[in-house]
Each structure stands twice: as structure tokens, then as C-alpha cells.
Write a protein that holds these residues in place. Structure first.
Motif, mmCIF file in Angstrom:
data_model
loop_
_atom_site.group_PDB
_atom_site.id
_atom_site.type_symbol
_atom_site.label_atom_id
_atom_site.label_comp_id
_atom_site.label_asym_id
_atom_site.label_seq_id
_atom_site.Cartn_x
_atom_site.Cartn_y
_atom_site.Cartn_z
ATOM 1 N N ASP A 79 -5.178 8.481 3.068
ATOM 2 C CA ASP A 79 -3.742 8.351 2.821
ATOM 3 C C ASP A 79 -3.474 7.475 1.603
ATOM 4 O O ASP A 79 -2.487 7.661 0.899
ATOM 5 N N LEU A 80 -4.384 6.519 1.366
ATOM 6 C CA LEU A 80 -4.238 5.648 0.198
ATOM 7 C C LEU A 80 -4.421 6.467 -1.080
ATOM 8 O O LEU A 80 -3.631 6.339 -2.027
ATOM 9 N N TYR A 81 -5.452 7.322 -1.086
ATOM 10 C CA TYR A 81 -5.674 8.164 -2.269
ATOM 11 C C TYR A 81 -4.445 9.038 -2.537
ATOM 12 O O TYR A 81 -4.001 9.184 -3.677
ATOM 13 N N GLU A 82 -3.904 9.616 -1.460
ATOM 14 C CA GLU A 82 -2.722 10.475 -1.596
ATOM 15 C C GLU A 82 -1.562 9.697 -2.187
ATOM 16 O O GLU A 82 -0.828 10.195 -3.050
ATOM 17 N N ARG A 83 -1.436 8.454 -1.696
ATOM 18 C CA ARG A 83 -0.348 7.593 -2.165
ATOM 19 C C ARG A 83 -0.466 7.321 -3.653
ATOM 20 O O ARG A 83 0.524 7.327 -4.388
ATOM 21 N N LEU A 84 -1.721 7.037 -4.073
ATOM 22 C CA LEU A 84 -1.951 6.662 -5.470
ATOM 23 C C LEU A 84 -1.683 7.827 -6.422
ATOM 24 O O LEU A 84 -1.372 7.618 -7.591
ATOM 25 N N LYS A 85 -1.805 9.049 -5.886
ATOM 26 C CA LYS A 85 -1.480 10.225 -6.716
ATOM 27 C C LYS A 85 0.022 10.286 -6.988
ATOM 28 O O LYS A 85 0.449 10.704 -8.048
ATOM 29 N N LYS A 86 0.793 9.882 -5.974
ATOM 30 C CA LYS A 86 2.243 10.036 -6.069
ATOM 31 C C LYS A 86 2.950 8.829 -6.681
ATOM 32 O O LYS A 86 3.919 8.956 -7.398
ATOM 33 N N GLU A 87 2.454 7.615 -6.337
ATOM 34 C CA GLU A 87 3.171 6.415 -6.769
ATOM 35 C C GLU A 87 2.560 5.851 -8.053
ATOM 36 O O GLU A 87 1.374 6.013 -8.305
ATOM 37 N N LYS A 88 3.371 5.178 -8.812
ATOM 38 C CA LYS A 88 2.894 4.593 -10.078
ATOM 39 C C LYS A 88 2.530 3.120 -9.806
ATOM 40 O O LYS A 88 3.372 2.232 -9.870
ATOM 41 N N ILE A 89 1.264 2.897 -9.506
ATOM 42 C CA ILE A 89 0.790 1.551 -9.171
ATOM 43 C C ILE A 89 0.015 0.975 -10.351
ATOM 44 O O ILE A 89 -0.877 1.652 -10.900
ATOM 45 N N ASN A 90 0.330 -0.265 -10.735
ATOM 46 C CA ASN A 90 -0.400 -0.905 -11.832
ATOM 47 C C ASN A 90 -1.516 -1.822 -11.354
ATOM 48 O O ASN A 90 -2.503 -2.031 -12.037
ATOM 49 N N GLU A 91 -1.305 -2.414 -10.152
ATOM 50 C CA GLU A 91 -2.333 -3.328 -9.642
ATOM 51 C C GLU A 91 -2.528 -3.105 -8.156
ATOM 52 O O GLU A 91 -1.565 -2.989 -7.398
ATOM 53 N N ILE A 92 -3.806 -3.078 -7.768
ATOM 54 C CA ILE A 92 -4.156 -3.001 -6.353
ATOM 55 C C ILE A 92 -4.855 -4.307 -5.985
ATOM 56 O O ILE A 92 -5.869 -4.672 -6.598
ATOM 57 N N ILE A 93 -4.261 -5.020 -5.018
ATOM 58 C CA ILE A 93 -4.902 -6.258 -4.552
ATOM 59 C C ILE A 93 -5.671 -5.932 -3.279
ATOM 60 O O ILE A 93 -5.077 -5.521 -2.281
ATOM 61 N N LEU A 94 -6.980 -6.103 -3.315
ATOM 62 C CA LEU A 94 -7.788 -5.848 -2.124
ATOM 63 C C LEU A 94 -7.761 -7.115 -1.259
ATOM 64 O O LEU A 94 -8.481 -8.079 -1.531
ATOM 65 N N ALA A 95 -6.906 -7.113 -0.252
ATOM 66 C CA ALA A 95 -6.720 -8.322 0.559
ATOM 67 C C ALA A 95 -7.328 -8.173 1.958
ATOM 68 O O ALA A 95 -6.799 -8.680 2.929
ATOM 69 N N THR A 96 -8.448 -7.457 2.039
ATOM 70 C CA THR A 96 -9.177 -7.440 3.310
ATOM 71 C C THR A 96 -9.757 -8.842 3.522
ATOM 72 O O THR A 96 -9.866 -9.622 2.575
ATOM 73 N N ASN A 97 -10.133 -9.152 4.764
ATOM 74 C CA ASN A 97 -10.636 -10.494 5.061
ATOM 75 C C ASN A 97 -11.906 -10.822 4.277
ATOM 76 O O ASN A 97 -12.691 -9.928 3.985
ATOM 77 N N PRO A 98 -12.110 -12.105 3.957
ATOM 78 C CA PRO A 98 -13.343 -12.494 3.276
ATOM 79 C C PRO A 98 -14.506 -12.575 4.264
ATOM 80 O O PRO A 98 -15.181 -13.596 4.370
ATOM 81 N N SER A 99 -14.712 -11.500 5.007
ATOM 82 C CA SER A 99 -15.809 -11.435 5.982
ATOM 83 C C SER A 99 -16.785 -10.368 5.506
ATOM 84 O O SER A 99 -16.524 -9.674 4.529
#
Lengths: 202, 202
Positions: free
Chosen positions: B129-149
Motif C-alpha cells: 500500500d505504501l508503494y501504491e501511495r508513493l505512485k499517487k502522492e508527491k512525497i519529497n521526504e520519507i522518514i523511516l521511524a520504525t523502532n531502533p530495535s
């Protein structure tokens, strides 16, 4: 902007009203339930509704019992020693003592302690009912098992005074070091009590 | 002999199924509710029922939202920066970030992390769903905020690899000493990361 949708915020708030549950724990529990099987939140909801509708106090000892039973299982049991009575503050104390498996007598739940600061006097507790009980039942020993706190001690002292005219042995639970505890970490009062209550080794 | 009447035991058991709630806490909460105003247990029961019936996932970011809204308040808001996307593991992470008040972009909730041990692969998360989103929306920055684990890092690495062909800035949250923390008590890895990530003072 509301950070959480209203149904979610409502559950967070409801959890946060429980004692010892802070806002972080409340959120954690809520989001766990959002992810978890519906059965978990449903069984909790059902149990919450049942807790008030399906329980009442035992007519004799004032422990919690199933609605309609009138008497709790302990008061109704043939297997209990009916001449020894343990007086506790709360139903939870009965549970703690029953779990030890070391006591086989009856209980009387006061539903609180005498606390002048909070305006709680003997008349607010199940003390009158205790006197009535002692007139009817043949009790040989009363164990005052209120907590070893300021209020618990005061309540025990009060009961001791009022009950001493009756021909009955009155005892209080021993104070001392907890099993598995460390002498080094015991507070001064506990240590003093442990010394005062020392026992001869056979 | 059953120690607790059945409705009481049922509530203790239901509480004990919650994460981080042991049998002692479960009893304490139950006996608190027995004593407390009925309204407290009722509002909790109502909220528990509502949590599943009245919520669903946002169609865009998969955050929790009110049923029927389709889009969460963040995705629907005109005031958010629509060219920056923060990728988190769980809806609770959105809440934590929103509470800081320091981020005004959009989110994408993965609903988990890649964890081969638990048999969770990218296809079990909201990555497609993220890939699909990125096709449609104009995103300049993606912050990967998964846990530091371990799993959070692995998931961030995986996403970084898959997203790097796209023309977008990809960042990861800083690692270092927590504010108000004590250098002496920081674990070695955190301290190493704090050194590696040291910044020039202006």
C-alpha cells in the motif's frame, strides 16, 4: 486536531480511571485491544458488567459472593473451623489468606479501617455486625488481621479494647522479616519488631 | 473450594489477559471495581465494546480512525505538509509523535515489522500500500521511524533498499542520548551512536 478518534480516546480515558493505570499504560492497553482478537475486549466488557450485577456481600462475613447465594462458600462450608475468626480489612485480604492454604477458620470483612483523617469511624465499618456475630457464634479465637499500617493498627487496637470483655483469645499477625527478605534492606521498624518478636529455637 | 465467586474470577481472568497485567494487578483492579461506583466499570465496558465496533483503519495511512470516516483526521487535514511521510510500526507511534507537536507531515502505519522468526514478511505489512501511495502522492521526504530495535532496523533497511530507486529523500530518526538522560547509565550501543552522530556546535 483531535489526536485520537473518539471511541479510542474513550477507552484510554476509561482505563486511566483505574488505580495504578497511568495515561501511557491506558494507551498501551487500548492499542493492544485494537489489534487483538475481539473476543478479548468482549469478555472483559461482559465480565465488567457481571461484576456488579452478579455479586453481593455475604450476609455473615461480608466477603464478596455470587448474587442469590446469601452466604459465601467459606461461611457455608462444613469443612471450616467455626470457632476461629479472622478479621480483615477487605475482600482481597481474604483471597490473599486463602491462597496460603494455611488458615481454615472463618472471616469477617470490615470493609475499611478506622481513619479519622478520612472521616471513617467504627460505625462506617462492619463492626456492629461483628458484635452481633459474636453473640450468636461460639468463637474461641479472634485473629486481628488488619494491615500493619497506622490505620490497620489503630483499628486492631480499637477492636482489641472493645472485644476484651468477651471471653475469647485475641491475637494479631506476627511482625518481622519477610521470608526471602534481606536483613540489610529491612526498614528499622520491621527490624525492631523482628527482634522484639524473636522466638526460641527448639 | 473456589476462592472467588465466578463473576469475580471471570473479571480477574479477563484483566489478566491484557499485556503487562499480572494476576496480582488483575485482582487489585477487580476488587477496586467491586468497591467503586458502578459508573466506572460501566463506562469501561461501553468503551470496550465501542473500540471494535466504532473504529476502522484509515484507507490511506492505516492509522486508526472512526468508523465511516474512511480517512483519518491527519490525512483529511488541510493544515498538514503533504510532501513528507513518516513511516511507523503501530498507530501508537503516531500518537507518540503527534504528542510532541513537532511533526506536521503525513504518516504511513505498517502494522508491524519484518520478523523472520515470527514468520512476518513484507507482504504481511502495509508495504504494498505504501508503494501504491508513493505512485499517487508527491512525497519529497520519507522518514523511516520504525523502532531502533533489531526488527525495526531491519524493516527500515528493507524499505530503504526498495525505495531508493524513487527520487525521494529517505531519512531515519537520530540515535543518541535521551534528553535528561545520564551518560553513565547509557548502554554502550547508545553511547557509540551518540559519538557517531555528534554534531558541530554553531
Amino acid at each position: 486536531m483531535r489526536v485520537l478518534p473518539e471511541p479510542v480516546q474513550k477507552l484510554v480515558d476509561a482505563f486511566a480511571r483505574l488505580p495504578g493505570v497511568g495515561p501511557k499504560t491506558a494507551s498501551r492497553l487500548t492499542f493492544y485491544l485494537l489489534r487483538a482478537d475481539e473476543d478479548i475486549s468482549k469478555s472483559l466488557a461482559d465480565a465488567l458488567i457481571g461484576i456488579k450485577q452478579e455479586t453481593e456481600l455475604c450476609e455473615i462475613c461480608f466477603n464478596i459472593t455470587r448474587k442469590g447465594d446469601k452466604m459465601c462458600e467459606i461461611c457455608a462450608s462444613e469443612a471450616r473451623d467455626r470457632d476461629i475468626l479472622c478479621i480483615v480489612e477487605e475482600p482481597l485480604d481474604v483471597l490473599a489468606i486463602e491462597k496460603t492454604g494455611g488458615y481454615n477458620g472463618l472471616y469477617h470483612v470490615l470493609h475499611g479501617v478506622i481513619s479519622p483523617i478520612e472521616g471513617i469511624g467504627p460505625e462506617d465499618l462492619k463492626i456492629k455486625d461483628l458484635y452481633e456475630r459474636l453473640k450468636k457464634e461460639k468463637i474461641n479465637e479472634i485473629i486481628l488481621a488488619t494491615n500493619p499500617s497506622m490505620e490497620g493498627d489503630a483499628t486492631a487496637m480499637y477492636l482489641h479494647e472493645r472485644l476484651s470483655p468477651i471471653d475469647v483469645r485475641i491475637t494479631r499477625l506476627a511482625l518481622g522479616l519477610p521470608v526471602g527478605g534481606d536483613l540489610e534492606y529491612a526498614d528499622q521498624n520491621t527490624l525492631l519488631r523482628a527482634f522484639a518478636g524473636r522466638r526460641d529455637l527448639d
